[in-house]
Design a protein around this motif. Structure first.
Motif, PDB file in Angstrom:
ATOM      1  N   LYS A 120      35.920   5.621  41.975  1.00 43.87           N
ATOM      2  CA  LYS A 120      36.749   4.957  40.995  1.00 43.87           C
ATOM      3  C   LYS A 120      35.876   4.528  39.821  1.00 43.87           C
ATOM      4  O   LYS A 120      34.853   3.850  39.987  1.00 43.87           O
ATOM      5  N   VAL A 121      36.288   4.950  38.614  1.00 46.84           N
ATOM      6  CA  VAL A 121      35.641   4.532  37.376  1.00 46.84           C
ATOM      7  C   VAL A 121      36.708   3.828  36.555  1.00 46.84           C
ATOM      8  O   VAL A 121      37.762   4.411  36.277  1.00 46.84           O
ATOM      9  N   THR A 122      36.455   2.589  36.212  1.00 42.85           N
ATOM     10  CA  THR A 122      37.441   1.830  35.447  1.00 42.85           C
ATOM     11  C   THR A 122      36.865   1.447  34.091  1.00 42.85           C
ATOM     12  O   THR A 122      35.651   1.271  33.939  1.00 42.85           O
ATOM     13  N   GLN A 123      37.762   1.338  33.116  1.00 46.88           N
ATOM     14  CA  GLN A 123      37.387   0.908  31.779  1.00 46.88           C
ATOM     15  C   GLN A 123      38.202  -0.323  31.420  1.00 46.88           C
ATOM     16  O   GLN A 123      39.352  -0.449  31.847  1.00 46.88           O
ATOM     17  N   SER A 124      37.606  -1.194  30.631  1.00 48.71           N
ATOM     18  CA  SER A 124      38.177  -2.535  30.447  1.00 48.71           C
ATOM     19  C   SER A 124      39.526  -2.535  29.750  1.00 48.71           C
ATOM     20  O   SER A 124      40.353  -3.392  30.010  1.00 48.71           O
ATOM     21  N   SER A 125      39.760  -1.580  28.855  1.00 50.77           N
ATOM     22  CA  SER A 125      41.028  -1.560  28.127  1.00 50.77           C
ATOM     23  C   SER A 125      41.508  -0.120  27.988  1.00 50.77           C
ATOM     24  O   SER A 125      40.708   0.793  27.856  1.00 50.77           O
ATOM     25  N   VAL A 139      33.010   0.353  34.665  1.00 58.11           N
ATOM     26  CA  VAL A 139      32.514  -0.016  35.986  1.00 58.11           C
ATOM     27  C   VAL A 139      32.805   1.113  36.958  1.00 58.11           C
ATOM     28  O   VAL A 139      33.924   1.642  36.978  1.00 58.11           O
ATOM     29  N   GLN A 140      31.797   1.473  37.762  1.00 59.94           N
ATOM     30  CA  GLN A 140      31.998   2.486  38.807  1.00 59.94           C
ATOM     31  C   GLN A 140      31.641   1.882  40.156  1.00 59.94           C
ATOM     32  O   GLN A 140      30.774   1.011  40.254  1.00 59.94           O
ATOM     33  N   PHE A 150      28.296  -0.201  32.768  1.00 58.41           N
ATOM     34  CA  PHE A 150      27.672   0.400  31.584  1.00 58.41           C
ATOM     35  C   PHE A 150      28.537   0.033  30.391  1.00 58.41           C
ATOM     36  O   PHE A 150      29.724   0.385  30.334  1.00 58.41           O
ATOM     37  N   SER A 151      27.965  -0.690  29.446  1.00 55.49           N
ATOM     38  CA  SER A 151      28.723  -1.192  28.308  1.00 55.49           C
ATOM     39  C   SER A 151      28.357  -0.442  27.040  1.00 55.49           C
ATOM     40  O   SER A 151      27.178  -0.173  26.790  1.00 55.49           O
ATOM     41  N   LEU A 152      29.367  -0.147  26.253  1.00 61.40           N
ATOM     42  CA  LEU A 152      29.180   0.467  24.931  1.00 61.40           C
ATOM     43  C   LEU A 152      29.500  -0.592  23.888  1.00 61.40           C
ATOM     44  O   LEU A 152      30.539  -1.258  23.983  1.00 61.40           O
ATOM     45  N   GLY A 184      36.476   7.791  33.778  1.00 60.24           N
ATOM     46  CA  GLY A 184      37.433   6.704  33.729  1.00 60.24           C
ATOM     47  C   GLY A 184      38.673   7.123  32.943  1.00 60.24           C
ATOM     48  O   GLY A 184      38.746   8.233  32.422  1.00 60.24           O
ATOM     49  N   PRO A 185      39.658   6.219  32.827  1.00 59.64           N
ATOM     50  CA  PRO A 185      40.928   6.565  32.189  1.00 59.64           C
ATOM     51  C   PRO A 185      40.864   6.655  30.668  1.00 59.64           C
ATOM     52  O   PRO A 185      41.788   7.158  30.044  1.00 59.64           O
ATOM     53  N   GLY A 186      39.773   6.162  30.063  1.00 59.97           N
ATOM     54  CA  GLY A 186      39.644   6.236  28.608  1.00 59.97           C
ATOM     55  C   GLY A 186      40.131   4.976  27.909  1.00 59.97           C
ATOM     56  O   GLY A 186      41.003   4.256  28.412  1.00 59.97           O
ATOM     57  N   THR A 187      39.561   4.712  26.744  1.00 61.23           N
ATOM     58  CA  THR A 187      39.992   3.624  25.866  1.00 61.23           C
ATOM     59  C   THR A 187      40.288   4.212  24.489  1.00 61.23           C
ATOM     60  O   THR A 187      39.404   4.815  23.878  1.00 61.23           O
TER      61      THR A 187
END
Lengths: 114, 108
Positions: free
Chosen positions: A3-8, A24-25, A74-76, A106-109
């Motif tokens: 699971k790879v998640t992105q904040s927004s 986050v993975q 991992f933050s961009l 992840g699902p993408g932002t």
């Protein structure tokens, strides 16, 4: 399952703002990636991290920085957002180079900078 | 660097039809993956296939590394198969090179 998640999923910011995109993975992967995807240009690598606190520039790092203080995150960072940074941002992770090293996204932002 | 070309760029199918998508690459690779990008933008991993043949339900893939191509087969297509299909390769480094994708639309 990995699971790879992105904040927004969607984000709207104003020109000049500092923007943080978080990824986050949960698979204890060493490698993590940030890409942006634009119509007609495909996926382009912004930054890559091969382990905690380790990073390498990708093809288009200008205007971006990254942070990897913990293995799973991992933050961009867009230091001062500009309209040409409006794009789809995709995070990915992978076990270390060598062997079977499938990349998971992840699902993408979708970021819009006004 | 390695060049990755996918064909066809666009494909429209009637539900139930079969299709073959192709990925050509210009040099030897040690990693090849096929992804499906759904309408919401997420890339779903389909196959890790640097060589050989794999099958997963209605999907299968074959990579002939010596001839530098990979094929993705979709049988009995469904509307949920619509989206963009990408292949991506690496050659001894961390960096993935993505093809430009095949945009598939399956009509009900």
């Amino acid at each position: 399952d990995v699971k790879v998640t992105q904040s927004s999923r969607y984000l709207v910011k104003r020109t000049g703002e500092k923007v943080f995109l978080e990824c986050v993975q949960d698979m204890d992967h060493e490698n993590m990636f940030w890409y942006r995807q634009d119509p007609g240009l495909g996926l382009r690598l912004i930054y890559f991290s091969y382990d905690v606190k380790m990073k390498e520039k990708g093809d288009i790092p200008e205007g971006y920085s990254v942070s990897r203080e913990k293995k799973e995150r991992f933050s961009l960072i867009l230091e001062s957002a500009s309209t040409n940074q409006t794009s789809m941002y995709l995070c990915a992770s992978r076990a270390r180079l060598g062997g079977v090293n499938t990349q998971y996204f992840g699902p993408g932002t979708r970021l819009t900078v006004l | 660097g390695i060049q990755v070309e996918q064909s066809p760029p666009d494909l429209i199918l009637q539900e139930g039809a079969n299709s073959t998508l192709r990925c050509n690459f210009s040099d030897s690779v040690n990693n090849l993956q096929w992804f499906h990008q759904n309408p919401w933008g997420q890339l779903i991993n389909l196959f890790y296939i640097p060589s050989g043949t794999k099958q997963n339900g209605r999907l299968s893939a074959t990579t002939v590394a010596t001839e530098r191509y990979s094929l993705l087969y979709i049988s009995s297509s469904q509307t949920t198969d619509s989206g963009v299909y990408f292949c991506a390769v690496t050659s001894g480094t961390y960096k993935y090179i993505f093809g430009t994708g095949t945009r598939l639309k399956v009509l009900a």
